[in-house]
Design an enzyme around this catalytic site. Sequence first.
Site, PDB file in Angstrom:
ATOM      1  N   CYS A  18       0.848  -1.192  -0.005  1.00  0.00           N
ATOM      2  CA  CYS A  18       0.100  -0.066  -0.081  1.00  0.00           C
ATOM      3  C   CYS A  18       0.828   1.291  -0.035  1.00  0.00           C
ATOM      4  CB  CYS A  18      -0.998  -0.030   1.174  1.00  0.00           C
ATOM      5  SG  CYS A  18      -0.588  -0.838   2.538  1.00  0.00           S
ATOM      6  N   ARG A  40       6.834 -11.517   5.098  1.00  0.00           N
ATOM      7  CA  ARG A  40       6.600 -11.278   6.382  1.00  0.00           C
ATOM      8  C   ARG A  40       7.077 -12.481   7.414  1.00  0.00           C
ATOM      9  NH1 ARG A  40       0.040  -9.925   5.335  1.00  0.00           N
ATOM     10  NH2 ARG A  40       0.496  -8.186   3.863  1.00  0.00           N
ATOM     11  N   ASP A  86      -2.937  -7.644  -5.259  1.00  0.00           N
ATOM     12  CA  ASP A  86      -3.237  -6.379  -4.506  1.00  0.00           C
ATOM     13  C   ASP A  86      -3.634  -5.047  -5.377  1.00  0.00           C
ATOM     14  OD1 ASP A  86      -3.345  -5.049  -1.909  1.00  0.00           O
ATOM     15  OD2 ASP A  86      -1.127  -5.026  -1.855  1.00  0.00           O
ATOM     16  N   HIS A 106      -5.363  -1.062  -4.895  1.00  0.00           N
ATOM     17  CA  HIS A 106      -5.739   0.241  -3.945  1.00  0.00           C
ATOM     18  C   HIS A 106      -6.404   1.083  -5.130  1.00  0.00           C
ATOM     19  CE1 HIS A 106      -2.359  -1.687  -1.906  1.00  0.00           C
ATOM     20  NE2 HIS A 106      -3.302  -1.540  -0.733  1.00  0.00           N
ATOM     21  N   LYS A 119     -13.223  -3.461   7.352  1.00  0.00           N
ATOM     22  CA  LYS A 119     -13.158  -4.512   6.348  1.00  0.00           C
ATOM     23  C   LYS A 119     -14.064  -5.501   5.913  1.00  0.00           C
ATOM     24  CE  LYS A 119     -10.124  -7.758   8.319  1.00  0.00           C
ATOM     25  NZ  LYS A 119      -8.816  -8.581   8.344  1.00  0.00           N
TER      26      LYS A 119
END
Length: 663
Positions: free
Chosen positions: A340, A369, A389, A391, A475
Amino acid sequence: MSIIVRLPGRGAVEVSNGALTAQQAIARVDEKIARQALVAKINGKLVDLAARVPDGATVEPVLPGTPEALEVYRHSSAHLLAAAVLELYPDTLLGIGPPTEEGFFYDFLRKDGGRFTPEDLERIEAKMRELVEKDLPYQRIEMPRDEAVKLFKEMGDDLKVELICDKGGETVSCYKLGDHMIDFCLGPHIPSTGRIKALKLLNVAGAYWRSTEGRPQMQRIYGTSFFSEEELNEFLKRREEAEKRDHRRLGPELDLFSIREEYGPGLVFWHPNGGIIRKEMEDFLKEELLKRGYGLVVTPHIARFSLWERSGHAGYYRESMYPTMKLDEHEEYQLKPMNCPFHIGIYASKTRSYRDLPVRLAEFGTVYRYERSGVLHGLLRVRGFTQDDAHIFCTPETLGQEITGCVDFAQTVYRTFGFDEYEVELSVRDPRETSKYMGDPALWERAEKTLAEALDELGMSYERIEGEAAFYGPKIDIKVVDAIGRPWQLGTIQLDFTLPERFELEYIGADNRPHRPIMIHRALLGSLERFFGILIEHYAGAFPLWLAPVQAIVMTITDKQRDYALRVTDELRRAGLRTEADVRSDKIGAKIRQAQLRKIPFMLIVGAREVERGEVSVRQRQRGDIGAMPVDAFIEQALALIRRRALDLQFQDQGQADGPKER
């Protein structure tokens, strides 16, 4: 004084309170329900049936068949497991023993250095059944914390002492079961072991104390329990089917992927067969993204650590981030755990007008991660993965339609991959722990309301889940249900009023003044690696034609058909079909068996008659022989299945003979 008793399907009943237990209070209204209840609620809090009801309180029974009852039932089953282990292996320390979605587990540390084996599980399970027959009571004991610490120290159980010091209040609750087992536990528990009707121990695995590497290495025994033998048998059948579909077994068998410890745990190698499936997944998604007005972007894998401080990830997400790297003398850099902030950078690269919005940016972005080695699980829990992903930066006026568009996109994607059933959750803040979340509470309320209104407008049923929101916004979570009924968390549509504030994002409105855009974080598959694992298990490795790594294989009956088979293979490849030739001298039965094991959708057999007629004899993976046809006809039918991304292998002129879709 009096108390209120509420029973299922009835109104509230007021009864006089003479220091009644929860069970006694319920029995005043209905003795049968009091006998059926496993635990109770006093003013909404779960308690043992033996708990005293204070004056003025409301008490309700918790009956078998409810989710709350099952959770307590399985927690009590875990204590039963611990009691059985201590009877058989007295020199054993108890770790933790919680209920889980599918059952329960308990962690054990044997002081004698012994290790539990599958044979030991049979013995322990037999002892558990023996304790069920004895109908032993679960006895709650409360004591001052110092007294509890002294008790467990005298027992030589430093693990429990540590837990009590970390989690215990001034008064500590413990539960005793049988002659040997006492455990620090908040409870509640069912009244006695005789209430447990169906149980099974499943397997044993390794586990670190409190899931922390470097702490004592324990053994975790997994089990399950149900309210009836019928439910247990159904679960065991599903579990057996799940083991057959396990992607960790099918992945190597079908040469799809590997995870090589010498390179690092949780890092996925996509093999050519898996790479083809990934290409098809990405191609489909890119087609849809472009149709829906998304811009495709690519961003770096690393950035200055200061970026993550500004985004808030450094404060809220640090445990899941890899250590920073010092470069350029004093500069710290960070492998990205999220995409993001990079998409924010693209948005902020130039001045935006309200006429430019919405700006939709999409990326197959690889992130890293840190996950503890104990929780890594095939493709489902890894350390490096690629997100589908996106946005979206939009105005308040277009927010509703953007959310609706995201949900519609998700439905299209899931149907195409063969998931027709799904569940929807609206994840919001925990109102009791607002400090965990970034941003203005008023913006949070606005965001939660907007998502709920969008789902209501679409007529979608959903469950509101408190405390599951991300730190920067509420969300919508979408869980698909696979071929054997298991739900899998996939899609996330998340509102964010916070990052636009932190990065001072703007657009020029119709009033010629700057305004903050609203940001939507959107992922449909979540992680390509995890989705691939789910897809393998959903289809048991037998992928639809459009996804199959090898779509057809041409086989010879004798060496005389070799040249014809190679010509047919070449013709199919030129037409765009992923095709192999098996021209070995083996018997045709052996070739067919091998192709079936590889789960290849179509086997094209050529013998003397097929060569003479310019045909192929077609075998379908599920149905077997479907007859001979010209090569051109097979190509046309196969390409038609691929173009529409069909989930079955049924040619148009086969009618209904193929039966149900493959799973």
